[in-house]
Motif scaffolding. Sequence first.
Motif, mmCIF file in Angstrom:
data_model
loop_
_atom_site.group_PDB
_atom_site.id
_atom_site.type_symbol
_atom_site.label_atom_id
_atom_site.label_comp_id
_atom_site.label_asym_id
_atom_site.label_seq_id
_atom_site.Cartn_x
_atom_site.Cartn_y
_atom_site.Cartn_z
ATOM 1 N N LYS A 136 2.469 -4.884 9.094
ATOM 2 C CA LYS A 136 3.683 -5.219 9.853
ATOM 3 C C LYS A 136 4.883 -4.337 9.516
ATOM 4 C CE LYS A 136 2.158 -9.144 11.712
ATOM 5 N NZ LYS A 136 1.292 -8.852 12.819
ATOM 6 N N LYS A 137 5.021 -3.887 8.268
ATOM 7 C CA LYS A 137 6.223 -3.184 7.807
ATOM 8 C C LYS A 137 5.827 -1.827 7.231
ATOM 9 C CE LYS A 137 8.643 -7.020 8.345
ATOM 10 N NZ LYS A 137 9.569 -7.187 9.426
ATOM 11 N N TRP A 138 6.541 -0.772 7.686
ATOM 12 C CA TRP A 138 6.219 0.577 7.240
ATOM 13 C C TRP A 138 7.482 1.298 6.820
ATOM 14 C CZ3 TRP A 138 4.373 5.015 10.932
ATOM 15 C CH2 TRP A 138 3.921 6.101 10.184
ATOM 16 N N ALA A 139 7.548 1.659 5.528
ATOM 17 C CA ALA A 139 8.620 2.510 5.014
ATOM 18 C C ALA A 139 8.093 3.936 5.017
ATOM 19 C CB ALA A 139 9.010 2.086 3.606
ATOM 20 N N LEU A 140 8.750 4.806 5.756
ATOM 21 C CA LEU A 140 8.287 6.175 5.942
ATOM 22 C C LEU A 140 9.277 7.149 5.315
ATOM 23 C CD1 LEU A 140 6.394 8.243 7.293
ATOM 24 C CD2 LEU A 140 7.734 7.967 9.373
ATOM 25 N N VAL A 141 8.814 7.866 4.283
ATOM 26 C CA VAL A 141 9.648 8.878 3.647
ATOM 27 C C VAL A 141 9.385 10.190 4.361
ATOM 28 C CG1 VAL A 141 10.260 10.033 1.491
ATOM 29 C CG2 VAL A 141 9.517 7.632 1.458
ATOM 30 N N GLN A 142 10.435 10.747 4.949
ATOM 31 C CA GLN A 142 10.341 11.909 5.839
ATOM 32 C C GLN A 142 9.768 13.158 5.166
ATOM 33 O OE1 GLN A 142 10.483 12.167 8.939
ATOM 34 N NE2 GLN A 142 12.407 11.539 9.810
ATOM 35 N N VAL A 177 0.943 -6.779 4.060
ATOM 36 C CA VAL A 177 1.493 -6.386 5.362
ATOM 37 C C VAL A 177 2.421 -5.176 5.262
ATOM 38 C CG1 VAL A 177 1.334 -8.742 6.272
ATOM 39 C CG2 VAL A 177 3.465 -7.969 5.213
ATOM 40 N N LYS A 178 2.618 -4.659 4.037
ATOM 41 C CA LYS A 178 3.607 -3.602 3.816
ATOM 42 C C LYS A 178 2.933 -2.304 3.379
ATOM 43 C CE LYS A 178 6.952 -7.075 2.380
ATOM 44 N NZ LYS A 178 7.845 -7.509 1.284
ATOM 45 N N TRP A 179 3.496 -1.200 3.866
ATOM 46 C CA TRP A 179 2.946 0.137 3.596
ATOM 47 C C TRP A 179 4.105 1.104 3.397
ATOM 48 C CZ3 TRP A 179 -2.432 1.435 4.883
ATOM 49 C CH2 TRP A 179 -2.740 2.793 4.710
ATOM 50 N N LEU A 180 4.008 1.941 2.364
ATOM 51 C CA LEU A 180 4.969 3.010 2.163
ATOM 52 C C LEU A 180 4.224 4.327 2.224
ATOM 53 C CD1 LEU A 180 8.025 3.356 0.018
ATOM 54 C CD2 LEU A 180 6.265 5.092 -0.293
ATOM 55 N N SER A 181 4.691 5.230 3.083
ATOM 56 C CA SER A 181 4.126 6.579 3.181
ATOM 57 C C SER A 181 5.140 7.568 2.625
ATOM 58 C CB SER A 181 3.815 6.951 4.635
ATOM 59 O OG SER A 181 2.794 6.139 5.142
ATOM 60 N N VAL A 216 0.867 -1.172 0.000
ATOM 61 C CA VAL A 216 0.000 0.000 0.000
ATOM 62 C C VAL A 216 0.903 1.220 0.000
ATOM 63 C CG1 VAL A 216 -1.690 1.339 1.326
ATOM 64 C CG2 VAL A 216 -1.881 -1.162 1.226
ATOM 65 N N VAL A 217 0.587 2.204 -0.843
ATOM 66 C CA VAL A 217 1.378 3.430 -0.932
ATOM 67 C C VAL A 217 0.460 4.624 -0.706
ATOM 68 C CG1 VAL A 217 2.876 4.870 -2.365
ATOM 69 C CG2 VAL A 217 2.932 2.373 -2.609
ATOM 70 N N LEU A 218 0.786 5.428 0.286
ATOM 71 C CA LEU A 218 0.065 6.676 0.542
ATOM 72 C C LEU A 218 1.028 7.827 0.273
ATOM 73 C CD1 LEU A 218 -2.281 8.437 1.547
ATOM 74 C CD2 LEU A 218 -1.424 8.085 3.873
ATOM 75 N N THR A 219 0.679 8.648 -0.715
ATOM 76 C CA THR A 219 1.467 9.826 -1.038
ATOM 77 C C THR A 219 0.671 11.046 -0.604
ATOM 78 O OG1 THR A 219 2.427 8.700 -2.946
ATOM 79 C CG2 THR A 219 2.642 11.104 -2.872
ATOM 80 N N GLN A 220 1.185 11.746 0.400
ATOM 81 C CA GLN A 220 0.511 12.952 0.882
ATOM 82 C C GLN A 220 1.113 14.154 0.167
ATOM 83 O OE1 GLN A 220 -1.084 12.795 4.944
ATOM 84 N NE2 GLN A 220 0.548 11.312 5.328
ATOM 85 N N THR A 221 0.236 14.933 -0.472
ATOM 86 C CA THR A 221 0.702 16.021 -1.326
ATOM 87 C C THR A 221 0.383 17.394 -0.751
ATOM 88 O OG1 THR A 221 -1.364 15.898 -2.569
ATOM 89 C CG2 THR A 221 0.508 14.617 -3.408
ATOM 90 N N GLY A 222 -0.040 17.434 0.502
ATOM 91 C CA GLY A 222 -0.370 18.695 1.147
ATOM 92 C C GLY A 222 -0.847 18.452 2.558
#
Length: 130
Positions: free
Chosen positions: A84-90, A50-54, A20-26
Amino acid sequence: MIIFQCPTAVTEYLEDKKIVVLTQTGKNTGANLKDSLDKGVEALIQNKAVKWLSDNRNMGTHTAEDVEWINNDWTPRAIKAGWKKWALVQPQSALSAMSEKNIVDFFASNGIEVKIFETPEEGFKWLESV
């Protein structure tokens, strides 16, 4: 595949990677925030993912109400869905990054393995390796 889109966020499910990919643009708050996160949980459940990238590079700060909802409503549902796994782009904003640190600590204490990255590519690389 895009599963939700609004002016401040895009939620996608990458079928080939089961991420799952969530891209926040604002400043993604209120109903838009809830919808963008809830659609991600639905994708976790439907696909047994089980994986998510924000990608939060362009995210604004969350309101206190949003943080409370994330912590007390959304997080338990996401964990129950199998996350279970979260990749977080600052975030680029220092203020957003500080509030992000509190969120990361909270999720880690709830069993989510969180890794922080500067680019989505680095996050995808880690998620694909675990």
